[in-house]
Design a protein around this motif. Structure first.
Motif, PDB file in Angstrom:
ATOM      1  N   VAL A  17      -6.012   1.788  -7.086  1.00  8.21           N
ATOM      2  CA  VAL A  17      -6.118   1.816  -5.623  1.00  8.21           C
ATOM      3  C   VAL A  17      -4.759   1.796  -4.937  1.00  8.21           C
ATOM      4  O   VAL A  17      -4.459   2.643  -4.096  1.00  8.21           O
ATOM      5  N   GLY A  18      -3.929   0.830  -5.225  1.00  3.40           N
ATOM      6  CA  GLY A  18      -2.654   0.764  -4.526  1.00  3.40           C
ATOM      7  C   GLY A  18      -1.879  -0.481  -4.872  1.00  3.40           C
ATOM      8  O   GLY A  18      -2.345  -1.340  -5.625  1.00  3.40           O
ATOM      9  N   GLY A  19      -0.705  -0.615  -4.277  1.00  3.44           N
ATOM     10  CA  GLY A  19       0.198  -1.710  -4.585  1.00  3.44           C
ATOM     11  C   GLY A  19      -0.024  -2.942  -3.716  1.00  3.44           C
ATOM     12  O   GLY A  19      -0.941  -3.717  -3.941  1.00  3.44           O
ATOM     13  N   ILE A  20       0.822  -3.120  -2.694  1.00  2.63           N
ATOM     14  CA  ILE A  20       0.807  -4.328  -1.869  1.00  2.63           C
ATOM     15  C   ILE A  20       0.123  -4.043  -0.538  1.00  2.63           C
ATOM     16  O   ILE A  20       0.399  -3.031   0.098  1.00  2.63           O
ATOM     17  N   ARG A  21      -0.742  -4.957  -0.113  1.00  3.73           N
ATOM     18  CA  ARG A  21      -1.463  -4.843   1.145  1.00  3.73           C
ATOM     19  C   ARG A  21      -1.245  -6.113   1.964  1.00  3.73           C
ATOM     20  O   ARG A  21      -1.749  -7.177   1.605  1.00  3.73           O
ATOM     21  N   LEU A  22      -0.459  -5.997   3.042  1.00  4.08           N
ATOM     22  CA  LEU A  22      -0.194  -7.131   3.921  1.00  4.08           C
ATOM     23  C   LEU A  22      -0.944  -6.903   5.230  1.00  4.08           C
ATOM     24  O   LEU A  22      -0.666  -5.951   5.961  1.00  4.08           O
ATOM     25  N   GLY A  23      -1.907  -7.774   5.529  1.00  2.00           N
ATOM     26  CA  GLY A  23      -2.779  -7.580   6.671  1.00  2.00           C
ATOM     27  C   GLY A  23      -2.174  -7.996   7.994  1.00  2.00           C
ATOM     28  O   GLY A  23      -1.018  -8.431   8.087  1.00  2.00           O
ATOM     29  N   SER A  24      -2.976  -7.882   9.044  1.00  2.00           N
ATOM     30  CA  SER A  24      -2.496  -8.135  10.403  1.00  2.00           C
ATOM     31  C   SER A  24      -2.209  -9.612  10.662  1.00  2.00           C
ATOM     32  O   SER A  24      -1.478  -9.947  11.593  1.00  2.00           O
ATOM     33  N   LYS A  25      -2.749 -10.510   9.833  1.00  2.00           N
ATOM     34  CA  LYS A  25      -2.537 -11.936  10.035  1.00  2.00           C
ATOM     35  C   LYS A  25      -1.426 -12.462   9.133  1.00  2.00           C
ATOM     36  O   LYS A  25      -1.538 -13.521   8.517  1.00  2.00           O
ATOM     37  N   THR A  26      -0.343 -11.702   9.051  1.00  2.00           N
ATOM     38  CA  THR A  26       0.811 -12.128   8.258  1.00  2.00           C
ATOM     39  C   THR A  26       2.053 -12.141   9.135  1.00  2.00           C
ATOM     40  O   THR A  26       2.185 -11.359  10.075  1.00  2.00           O
ATOM     41  N   ALA A  27       2.982 -13.020   8.814  1.00  2.00           N
ATOM     42  CA  ALA A  27       4.251 -13.101   9.536  1.00  2.00           C
ATOM     43  C   ALA A  27       5.355 -13.517   8.574  1.00  2.00           C
ATOM     44  O   ALA A  27       5.123 -14.279   7.638  1.00  2.00           O
ATOM     45  N   ALA A  28       6.548 -12.990   8.812  1.00  2.00           N
ATOM     46  CA  ALA A  28       7.727 -13.356   8.030  1.00  2.00           C
ATOM     47  C   ALA A  28       7.556 -13.093   6.542  1.00  2.00           C
ATOM     48  O   ALA A  28       7.972 -13.885   5.700  1.00  2.00           O
ATOM     49  N   ALA A  29       6.928 -11.957   6.209  1.00  2.00           N
ATOM     50  CA  ALA A  29       6.846 -11.545   4.806  1.00  2.00           C
ATOM     51  C   ALA A  29       8.176 -10.948   4.370  1.00  2.00           C
ATOM     52  O   ALA A  29       8.926 -10.397   5.182  1.00  2.00           O
ATOM     53  N   SER A  30       8.466 -11.024   3.083  1.00  2.00           N
ATOM     54  CA  SER A  30       9.674 -10.421   2.529  1.00  2.00           C
ATOM     55  C   SER A  30       9.311  -9.704   1.231  1.00  2.00           C
ATOM     56  O   SER A  30       8.809 -10.323   0.302  1.00  2.00           O
ATOM     57  N   VAL A  31       9.541  -8.384   1.203  1.00  2.00           N
ATOM     58  CA  VAL A  31       9.316  -7.598  -0.008  1.00  2.00           C
ATOM     59  C   VAL A  31      10.612  -6.847  -0.301  1.00  2.00           C
ATOM     60  O   VAL A  31      11.041  -6.021   0.502  1.00  2.00           O
ATOM     61  N   LYS A  32      11.241  -7.150  -1.441  1.00  2.00           N
ATOM     62  CA  LYS A  32      12.557  -6.596  -1.744  1.00  2.00           C
ATOM     63  C   LYS A  32      12.669  -6.200  -3.217  1.00  2.00           C
ATOM     64  O   LYS A  32      12.032  -6.793  -4.078  1.00  2.00           O
ATOM     65  N   ASN A  33      13.522  -5.218  -3.477  1.00  3.84           N
ATOM     66  CA  ASN A  33      13.857  -4.816  -4.847  1.00  3.84           C
ATOM     67  C   ASN A  33      12.623  -4.540  -5.702  1.00  3.84           C
ATOM     68  O   ASN A  33      12.505  -5.024  -6.827  1.00  3.84           O
ATOM     69  N   CYS A  34      11.702  -3.762  -5.158  1.00  2.00           N
ATOM     70  CA  CYS A  34      10.487  -3.425  -5.898  1.00  2.00           C
ATOM     71  C   CYS A  34      10.323  -1.914  -5.999  1.00  2.00           C
ATOM     72  O   CYS A  34      10.782  -1.164  -5.128  1.00  2.00           O
ATOM     73  N   SER A  35       9.675  -1.467  -7.059  1.00  2.56           N
ATOM     74  CA  SER A  35       9.348  -0.056  -7.221  1.00  2.56           C
ATOM     75  C   SER A  35       7.849   0.073  -7.459  1.00  2.56           C
ATOM     76  O   SER A  35       7.180  -0.868  -7.891  1.00  2.56           O
ATOM     77  N   PHE A  36       7.326   1.274  -7.165  1.00  2.00           N
ATOM     78  CA  PHE A  36       5.886   1.519  -7.237  1.00  2.00           C
ATOM     79  C   PHE A  36       5.645   2.880  -7.867  1.00  2.00           C
ATOM     80  O   PHE A  36       6.282   3.871  -7.485  1.00  2.00           O
ATOM     81  N   ASN A  37       4.705   2.946  -8.803  1.00  4.47           N
ATOM     82  CA  ASN A  37       4.428   4.201  -9.498  1.00  4.47           C
ATOM     83  C   ASN A  37       2.953   4.258  -9.895  1.00  4.47           C
ATOM     84  O   ASN A  37       2.368   3.253 -10.279  1.00  4.47           O
ATOM     85  N   GLN A  38       2.372   5.450  -9.785  1.00  2.00           N
ATOM     86  CA  GLN A  38       1.031   5.748 -10.287  1.00  2.00           C
ATOM     87  C   GLN A  38      -0.067   4.991  -9.531  1.00  2.00           C
ATOM     88  O   GLN A  38      -0.801   4.184 -10.092  1.00  2.00           O
ATOM     89  N   PHE A  39      -0.163   5.296  -8.233  1.00  2.00           N
ATOM     90  CA  PHE A  39      -1.231   4.725  -7.417  1.00  2.00           C
ATOM     91  C   PHE A  39      -1.950   5.834  -6.663  1.00  2.00           C
ATOM     92  O   PHE A  39      -1.320   6.744  -6.135  1.00  2.00           O
ATOM     93  N   LYS A  40      -3.266   5.721  -6.590  1.00  2.00           N
ATOM     94  CA  LYS A  40      -4.078   6.706  -5.878  1.00  2.00           C
ATOM     95  C   LYS A  40      -3.778   6.687  -4.382  1.00  2.00           C
ATOM     96  O   LYS A  40      -3.771   7.716  -3.716  1.00  2.00           O
ATOM     97  N   ASP A  41      -3.505   5.476  -3.858  1.00  2.00           N
ATOM     98  CA  ASP A  41      -3.263   5.312  -2.426  1.00  2.00           C
ATOM     99  C   ASP A  41      -1.835   4.820  -2.182  1.00  2.00           C
ATOM    100  O   ASP A  41      -0.955   5.038  -2.998  1.00  2.00           O
ATOM    101  N   GLU A  42      -1.622   4.131  -1.092  1.00  2.00           N
ATOM    102  CA  GLU A  42      -0.273   3.759  -0.680  1.00  2.00           C
ATOM    103  C   GLU A  42       0.371   2.716  -1.605  1.00  2.00           C
ATOM    104  O   GLU A  42      -0.300   1.833  -2.131  1.00  2.00           O
ATOM    105  N   ALA A  43       1.687   2.809  -1.751  1.00  2.00           N
ATOM    106  CA  ALA A  43       2.431   1.781  -2.480  1.00  2.00           C
ATOM    107  C   ALA A  43       2.422   0.471  -1.706  1.00  2.00           C
ATOM    108  O   ALA A  43       2.214  -0.603  -2.279  1.00  2.00           O
ATOM    109  N   LEU A  44       2.641   0.563  -0.393  1.00  2.00           N
ATOM    110  CA  LEU A  44       2.719  -0.628   0.458  1.00  2.00           C
ATOM    111  C   LEU A  44       2.139  -0.301   1.822  1.00  2.00           C
ATOM    112  O   LEU A  44       2.492   0.724   2.421  1.00  2.00           O
ATOM    113  N   ILE A  45       1.245  -1.159   2.307  1.00  2.00           N
ATOM    114  CA  ILE A  45       0.824  -1.133   3.703  1.00  2.00           C
ATOM    115  C   ILE A  45       1.215  -2.471   4.300  1.00  2.00           C
ATOM    116  O   ILE A  45       0.776  -3.521   3.825  1.00  2.00           O
TER     117      ILE A  45
END
Length: 203
Positions: free
Chosen positions: A68-96
């Motif tokens: 399906v996909g990698g990381i999914r951060l919804g509307s009720k999130t704040a001050a998230a940090s996503v760094k130094n990551c790679s994404f491969n072989q997903f049907k949908d988005e790497a990150l939303i």
């Protein structure tokens, strides 16, 4: 959708990929491979607010081209940090990334959006919400020609409002970098969008 891991407040998932330009086609550092195609790698709860969490230094791989996909951060999130990551072989988005005031940097995705025929535009990286800091991010679908007449496959999709972005690269897609609302007060600089089969930039 289901997730392999659902994050909580102040949780930090830290791997060993400390390089500034992770390579999506090499298993460098810490590798996370989804065990089930129906699960996203990581997501946040939809029923409550969470904040101050991070995902750093991990190479995410789908189990197969149907993952399906990698990381999914919804509307009720704040001050998230996503760094130094790679994404491969997903049907949908790497990150939303929805929510507020997230920091996203040193990310690369390739061979994502493997479900090529789409009725709505999206991107390998899709930024929604508001006030995110977005830097040094490369998104490419890996296509070799136009598939959708409406050019629905973007390397990077910028929605929401008031994001600060620099050093983006959207390539090998139908649209390199797509800005959903050109009237939103985003600040974007130093971001090429070449080697695409449709538009480089679409505003």
């Amino acid at each position: 959708i289901w997730a392999c891991v659902k994050l909580k407040d102040s949780v930090q998932l830290v791997g060993a990929s400390s390089h500034t330009r992770p390579s999506a086609d090499k298993n460098l550092g810490t590798v996370w491979r989804n065990a089930d195609d129906a699960f996203a790698s990581i997501m946040t709860p939809s029923d409550r607010f969470i904040s101050c969490f991070g995902v750093v230094g991990i190479s995410f791989w789908g189990k197969s081209a149907n993952s399906v996909g990698g990381i999914r951060l919804g509307s009720k999130t704040a001050a998230a940090s996503v760094k130094n990551c790679s994404f491969n072989q997903f049907k949908d988005e790497a990150l939303i990334a929805d929510g507020l005031v997230g920091t996203f940097e040193d990310l690369i995705a390739t061979n994502t959006l493997l479900q090529r025929e789409r009725t709505e535009r999206t991107g390998c990286f899709k930024f929604l919400g508001a006030d995110h800091y977005i830097s040094k991010i490369e998104g490419n679908t890996g296509i070799t020609g136009i598939i959708n007449p409406d050019l629905n496959l973007a390397g990077i999709y910028i929605g929401g409002a008031n994001h600060y972005a620099d050093k983006l690269m959207g390539e090998l897609s139908e649209v390199g970098i797509y800005v959903e609302n050109a009237g939103a007060p985003h600040k974007i600089s130093m971001s090429p969008a070449d080697l695409n089969f449709g538009h480089g930039w679409l505003l």
